[in-house]
Design an enzyme around this catalytic site. Structure first.
Site, PDB file in Angstrom:
ATOM      1  N   LYS A 209       0.838  -1.214   0.000  1.00 26.89           N
ATOM      2  CA  LYS A 209       0.000   0.000   0.000  1.00 26.89           C
ATOM      3  C   LYS A 209       0.872   1.262   0.000  1.00 26.89           C
ATOM      4  O   LYS A 209       0.690   2.152  -0.828  1.00 26.89           O
ATOM      5  CB  LYS A 209      -0.898  -0.005   1.249  1.00 26.89           C
ATOM      6  CG  LYS A 209      -1.560   1.317   1.520  1.00 26.89           C
ATOM      7  CD  LYS A 209      -2.409   1.295   2.771  1.00 26.89           C
ATOM      8  CE  LYS A 209      -1.692   1.527   4.067  1.00 26.89           C
ATOM      9  NZ  LYS A 209      -1.460   2.919   4.470  1.00 26.89           N
ATOM     10  N   ASN A 210       1.816   1.328   0.932  1.00 28.12           N
ATOM     11  CA  ASN A 210       2.556   2.577   1.096  1.00 28.12           C
ATOM     12  C   ASN A 210       3.551   2.835  -0.028  1.00 28.12           C
ATOM     13  O   ASN A 210       4.028   3.960  -0.190  1.00 28.12           O
ATOM     14  CB  ASN A 210       3.237   2.620   2.469  1.00 28.12           C
ATOM     15  CG  ASN A 210       2.198   2.804   3.571  1.00 28.12           C
ATOM     16  OD1 ASN A 210       1.046   3.164   3.291  1.00 28.12           O
ATOM     17  ND2 ASN A 210       2.585   2.530   4.812  1.00 28.12           N
TER      18      ASN A 210
ATOM     19  N   ARG B 198      -4.262  10.696   4.535  1.00 29.18           N
ATOM     20  CA  ARG B 198      -3.187  11.687   4.652  1.00 29.18           C
ATOM     21  C   ARG B 198      -2.181  11.610   3.517  1.00 29.18           C
ATOM     22  O   ARG B 198      -1.574  12.608   3.156  1.00 29.18           O
ATOM     23  CB  ARG B 198      -2.443  11.476   5.966  1.00 29.18           C
ATOM     24  CG  ARG B 198      -3.321  11.582   7.177  1.00 29.18           C
ATOM     25  CD  ARG B 198      -2.510  11.334   8.404  1.00 29.18           C
ATOM     26  NE  ARG B 198      -1.301  12.135   8.363  1.00 29.18           N
ATOM     27  CZ  ARG B 198      -1.239  13.400   8.719  1.00 29.18           C
ATOM     28  NH1 ARG B 198      -2.292  14.002   9.206  1.00 29.18           N
ATOM     29  NH2 ARG B 198      -0.113  14.080   8.617  1.00 29.18           N
TER      30      ARG B 198
ATOM     31  N   CYS C 188      -5.295  12.835  13.182  1.00 29.20           N
ATOM     32  CA  CYS C 188      -5.490  11.447  12.818  1.00 29.20           C
ATOM     33  C   CYS C 188      -5.884  10.703  14.078  1.00 29.20           C
ATOM     34  O   CYS C 188      -5.797  11.260  15.170  1.00 29.20           O
ATOM     35  CB  CYS C 188      -4.210  10.986  12.155  1.00 29.20           C
ATOM     36  SG  CYS C 188      -3.509   9.502  12.672  1.00 29.20           S
TER      37      CYS C 188
ATOM     38  N   ARG D 290      -0.220  14.480  13.200  1.00 31.84           N
ATOM     39  CA  ARG D 290       0.820  13.970  12.295  1.00 31.84           C
ATOM     40  C   ARG D 290       1.222  15.150  11.395  1.00 31.84           C
ATOM     41  O   ARG D 290       0.661  15.352  10.337  1.00 31.84           O
ATOM     42  CB  ARG D 290       0.288  12.785  11.484  1.00 31.84           C
ATOM     43  CG  ARG D 290       0.126  11.545  12.351  1.00 31.84           C
ATOM     44  CD  ARG D 290      -0.466  10.404  11.590  1.00 31.84           C
ATOM     45  NE  ARG D 290       0.380   9.907  10.527  1.00 31.84           N
ATOM     46  CZ  ARG D 290      -0.040   9.016   9.622  1.00 31.84           C
ATOM     47  NH1 ARG D 290      -1.267   8.554   9.671  1.00 31.84           N
ATOM     48  NH2 ARG D 290       0.768   8.589   8.686  1.00 31.84           N
TER      49      ARG D 290
ATOM     50  N   LEU E 205       7.895  19.208   7.827  1.00 31.21           N
ATOM     51  CA  LEU E 205       9.134  18.911   7.096  1.00 31.21           C
ATOM     52  C   LEU E 205       8.921  18.968   5.584  1.00 31.21           C
ATOM     53  O   LEU E 205       9.805  19.394   4.840  1.00 31.21           O
ATOM     54  CB  LEU E 205       9.684  17.537   7.494  1.00 31.21           C
ATOM     55  CG  LEU E 205      10.046  17.374   8.978  1.00 31.21           C
ATOM     56  CD1 LEU E 205      10.415  15.928   9.284  1.00 31.21           C
ATOM     57  CD2 LEU E 205      11.195  18.306   9.362  1.00 31.21           C
TER      58      LEU E 205
ATOM     59  N   ASP F 244       3.964   0.272  12.124  1.00 29.61           N
ATOM     60  CA  ASP F 244       2.746  -0.297  11.524  1.00 29.61           C
ATOM     61  C   ASP F 244       2.518  -1.760  11.929  1.00 29.61           C
ATOM     62  O   ASP F 244       1.500  -2.352  11.561  1.00 29.61           O
ATOM     63  CB  ASP F 244       2.796  -0.181   9.987  1.00 29.61           C
ATOM     64  CG  ASP F 244       2.741   1.263   9.529  1.00 29.61           C
ATOM     65  OD1 ASP F 244       2.353   2.129  10.340  1.00 29.61           O
ATOM     66  OD2 ASP F 244       3.113   1.535   8.372  1.00 29.61           O
TER      67      ASP F 244
ATOM     68  N   ARG G 282      -8.981  -0.165   4.183  1.00 33.80           N
ATOM     69  CA  ARG G 282      -8.101   0.853   3.609  1.00 33.80           C
ATOM     70  C   ARG G 282      -6.757   0.241   3.218  1.00 33.80           C
ATOM     71  O   ARG G 282      -6.141   0.675   2.252  1.00 33.80           O
ATOM     72  CB  ARG G 282      -7.831   1.961   4.640  1.00 33.80           C
ATOM     73  CG  ARG G 282      -9.007   2.858   4.892  1.00 33.80           C
ATOM     74  CD  ARG G 282      -8.609   3.988   5.792  1.00 33.80           C
ATOM     75  NE  ARG G 282      -7.444   4.691   5.236  1.00 33.80           N
ATOM     76  CZ  ARG G 282      -6.803   5.673   5.835  1.00 33.80           C
ATOM     77  NH1 ARG G 282      -7.196   6.098   7.022  1.00 33.80           N
ATOM     78  NH2 ARG G 282      -5.766   6.248   5.264  1.00 33.80           N
TER      79      ARG G 282
END
Ligand code: EPU
Length: 421
Positions: free
Chosen positions: A22-23, A92, A116, A121, A125, A305, A397
């Site tokens: 996913k990420n 996000r 969140c 979060r 940066l 995670d 998700r």
């Protein structure tokens, strides 16, 4: 809203294929905006965050086809640089469109992601990095409004290692004027996947896989294709499903390098790990779970995670363990729900002290976020009796049809559509 009904107690065993990460997808998809053309992302997972990103890209003018994990994106006719609240509030990672839009179109308006489920979060940066590259950034009515005729290369040092900020600045730097150096860059495998994709698009990047990335900006990039890496968090969650129920699970499509820290911890907790090409197998060597502490940190450390899932696992260990989250100090919303299943857990600052119990007992529990839901499913699989996990849209998700994968491994789990709450 759907719920899962789980009749716990079955030992899970068998082989399961790991889908794309996913990420990684959530970074590769917006990166495609950096070139005008047709890109192909293979091994894209079919899960809700990916569909949310697709809706956002479609809103910007991207056309797509998505079948059998092959995602084709057509970025030839981008018509908008605005990422509205309705898309960003759901996820996000939508903020990943900021860098590519600003770099390619000189302007972007992206809704601020907000809080969140487990606290703030920030994205300071991302914004400070873009400002250093010459962007003018204003916050107007909940939106980031960014402008830069042409971004300029800059020396950027992140005080905290951030996956998202590294991804955003890396994407922006590929089309900037001159050289950008990112110090203390994230080295998560998903960032390496992104950097390799950008390189295939023609970007000049040195230091891929290290914490110093040096990017020489290009005039333009060309659309290309890439294979999405496997999802280390899905693999870890399924291995724990085996471990918590006392079964033997084999995952394939992933190698040790992606999640060695977790495999070492599983080994410490009493499991043998066998590896063969792209298959990892978990073999019971004890009839009890050895209490094993974990502390989350950036890659290659133990991932945040996988913190909630480990907490569920340790709730059945033969003694006390401490689980500390150094990445998100408030990420413990799964704890009160695990306690409803009979776990004995106390949260002190950013640590959960888990006193193992002999058994968990089924109850109704509520998902509060993605990984918290995964931990409740794991606990439910091991609990005596029936567990109902409500609001599994959180789980959808980030996991593709997890109930089907678990059922194929022997779990008694079913999805009840449109259930209460
Ligand atoms: N941080 C800042 N300022 C910033 C950005 C981050 O202070 O501008 C801090 C955060 O508060 C946190 C740390 O830096 O303490 C790391 O956050 P990071 O930016 O790395 O997180 P992220 O990019 O927002 C990604 C994953 C998360 C995962 C984290 C940490 C994606 C889309 N999301 O988030 O995944 O937890 O990295 O590894 O890649 C999940 O999949 O369930 C998930 C939440």
């Amino acid at each position: 809203m759907d719920k899962f009904v789980i009749h716990g107690g079955n030992k899970l065993s068998g082989t399961v294929k790991i889908d794309g990460a996913k990420n990684a997808s959530l970074a590769l998809m917006p990166a495609s905006l950096l070139a005008a053309g047709k890109s192909i992302l293979y091994n894209t997972p079919e899960l809700n965050d990916v569909f949310t990103m697709l809706k956002l890209l479609n809103h910007l003018g991207v056309k797509y086809q998505f079948e059998n994990h092959k995602l084709e994106l057509d970025t030839i006719n981008i018509t908008s640089q605005d990422a509205p609240y309705e898309h960003v509030k759901k996820m996000r990672a939508s903020v990943y469109v900021l860098g590519p839009l600003l770099a390619r179109y000189g302007a972007a308006k992206v809704s601020l992601p907000g809080g969140c489920a487990w606290g703030p979060r920030p994205i300071n940066l991302h914004l400070e990095g873009l400002k250093k590259m010459g962007a003018e950034i204003d916050l107007v009515e909940g939106y980031i409004v960014a402008k830069a005729k042409k971004l300029k290369g800059a020396d950027i040092h992140f005080d905290v290692s951030s996956v998202g900020a590294t991804g955003n600045i890396l994407m922006a730097a590929t089309l900037a004027d001159g050289i950008t150096v990112i110090h203390n860059a994230a080295i998560e495998p998903e960032i390496t996947n992104l950097a390799n994709y950008l390189k295939k698009m023609g970007a000049k990047i040195e230091g891929i896989g290290t914490s110093v990335l040096r990017i020489q900006g290009s005039e333009q990039l060309s659309s290309t294709e890439i294979e999405t890496i496997p999802d280390r968090i899905e693999a870890g969650t399924l291995l724990i499903a085996g471990a918590i129920t006392g079964g033997n699970i084999k995952v394939y499509g992933i190698t040790r390098e992606y999640f060695n820290s977790l495999l070492i911890k599983l080994n410490d907790s009493g499991y043998n790990i066998l590896e063969n090409n792209d298959t990892i197998e978990l073999i019971t060597s004890n009839n009890f779970i050895i209490p094993t502490d974990v502390t989350t940190s950036v890659f290659p450390g133990y991932p945040t995670d996988m913190q909630a899932q480990w907490t569920a696992y340790m709730s059945l260990a033969n003694g006390v363990s401490t689980i500390t989250d150094n990445i998100y100090i408030d990420r413990f919303s799964h704890v009160p729900e695990l306690i409803r299943l009979g776990a004995n857990i106390t949260v002190k600052e950013n640590s959960a002290v888990v006193k193992g119990v002999r058994k968990l007992k089924g109850a109704k529990v509520m998902s509060t976020d993605l990984r918290a839901s995964a931990s409740l499913v794991l606990a439910g699989l091991a609990a005596e009796g029936t567990t109902e996990v409500l609001r599994v849209y959180h789980l959808d998700r980030g996991y593709q049809k997890i109930e089907e994968k678990l059922r194929a491994l022997g779990a008694d789990i079913e999805r009840v559509k449109g259930a209460e709450y």
